[in-house]
Every structure is written in C-alpha cells, then in structure tokens.
Motif scaffolding. Sequence first.
Motif, mmCIF file in Angstrom:
data_model
loop_
_atom_site.group_PDB
_atom_site.id
_atom_site.type_symbol
_atom_site.label_atom_id
_atom_site.label_comp_id
_atom_site.label_asym_id
_atom_site.label_seq_id
_atom_site.Cartn_x
_atom_site.Cartn_y
_atom_site.Cartn_z
ATOM 1 N N ASP A 1 0.831 -1.210 0.000
ATOM 2 C CA ASP A 1 0.000 0.000 0.000
ATOM 3 C C ASP A 1 0.863 1.257 0.000
ATOM 4 O OD1 ASP A 1 -2.378 -1.409 -0.033
ATOM 5 O OD2 ASP A 1 -2.613 -1.373 2.154
ATOM 6 N N LEU A 2 1.907 1.228 0.794
ATOM 7 C CA LEU A 2 2.808 2.373 0.867
ATOM 8 C C LEU A 2 3.480 2.616 -0.489
ATOM 9 C CD1 LEU A 2 4.055 4.578 2.591
ATOM 10 C CD2 LEU A 2 5.769 2.937 3.342
ATOM 11 N N ASP B 1 4.081 5.566 -5.647
ATOM 12 C CA ASP B 1 3.974 5.571 -7.118
ATOM 13 C C ASP B 1 2.937 6.577 -7.592
ATOM 14 O OD1 ASP B 1 5.908 3.593 -7.239
ATOM 15 O OD2 ASP B 1 4.458 1.943 -7.484
ATOM 16 N N GLN B 2 1.782 6.628 -6.923
ATOM 17 C CA GLN B 2 0.722 7.569 -7.298
ATOM 18 C C GLN B 2 1.185 9.009 -7.103
ATOM 19 O OE1 GLN B 2 -2.434 6.857 -8.697
ATOM 20 N NE2 GLN B 2 -2.263 9.049 -9.075
ATOM 21 N N SER B 3 1.870 9.270 -6.004
ATOM 22 C CA SER B 3 2.363 10.619 -5.732
ATOM 23 C C SER B 3 3.381 11.056 -6.769
ATOM 24 C CB SER B 3 2.990 10.682 -4.337
ATOM 25 O OG SER B 3 2.022 10.431 -3.356
ATOM 26 N N HIS C 1 -0.041 18.972 -8.511
ATOM 27 C CA HIS C 1 0.497 19.354 -7.205
ATOM 28 C C HIS C 1 0.382 20.868 -7.041
ATOM 29 C CE1 HIS C 1 3.901 20.025 -9.918
ATOM 30 N NE2 HIS C 1 4.316 20.917 -9.036
ATOM 31 N N LYS C 2 0.578 21.314 -5.825
ATOM 32 C CA LYS C 2 0.563 22.745 -5.535
ATOM 33 C C LYS C 2 1.907 23.130 -4.932
ATOM 34 C CE LYS C 2 -4.382 23.216 -4.712
ATOM 35 N NZ LYS C 2 -4.703 23.687 -6.036
#
Length: 75
Positions: A47-48, A53-55, A64-65
Amino acid sequence: MDIASRKIEFVQKFLKLEDSDSLSKLEILLKEETSVDNMPKRLTKEDLNKRIDQSESDFKNGKHKTTKELLAKFQ
C-alpha cells in the motif's frame, strides 16, 4: 512543558474533580480517544509503495501545488 508534566498536572486536576458531569465527559472523551477506531491504520509495504507511485505520477503530471499556492490559500 513536557508531556510527562502535563499528564501529572492533568491527573492532579482530575483527582480534585467533584462534579459527576465533568467526570462523565472526561470518561467519554478518554473512551473515544483510546478506541480502536481512532488508532492509525498501518499500511502494508505494498500500500505504501502504491501511494508513493501515485504521488510520483501526480507530480510528473503537474497534479500538485507549490508551497506559495498553499500559503496563499490559508492566509
């Protein structure tokens, strides 16, 4: 004040309580704060890695900001 000192101070005040309603409120709060539902869920390694990977994908795709944008939002 460190956490140990805060706990001691809290217990001292708690022991001086004479009001049943206040005691009941603190009991409810303590029960809520220590319930299993409030405990953080542990992530599996898989999960981590999925989150990482998604980030990374989001960042590469401009999802992103900047710090400046976040600060502007909360000022």
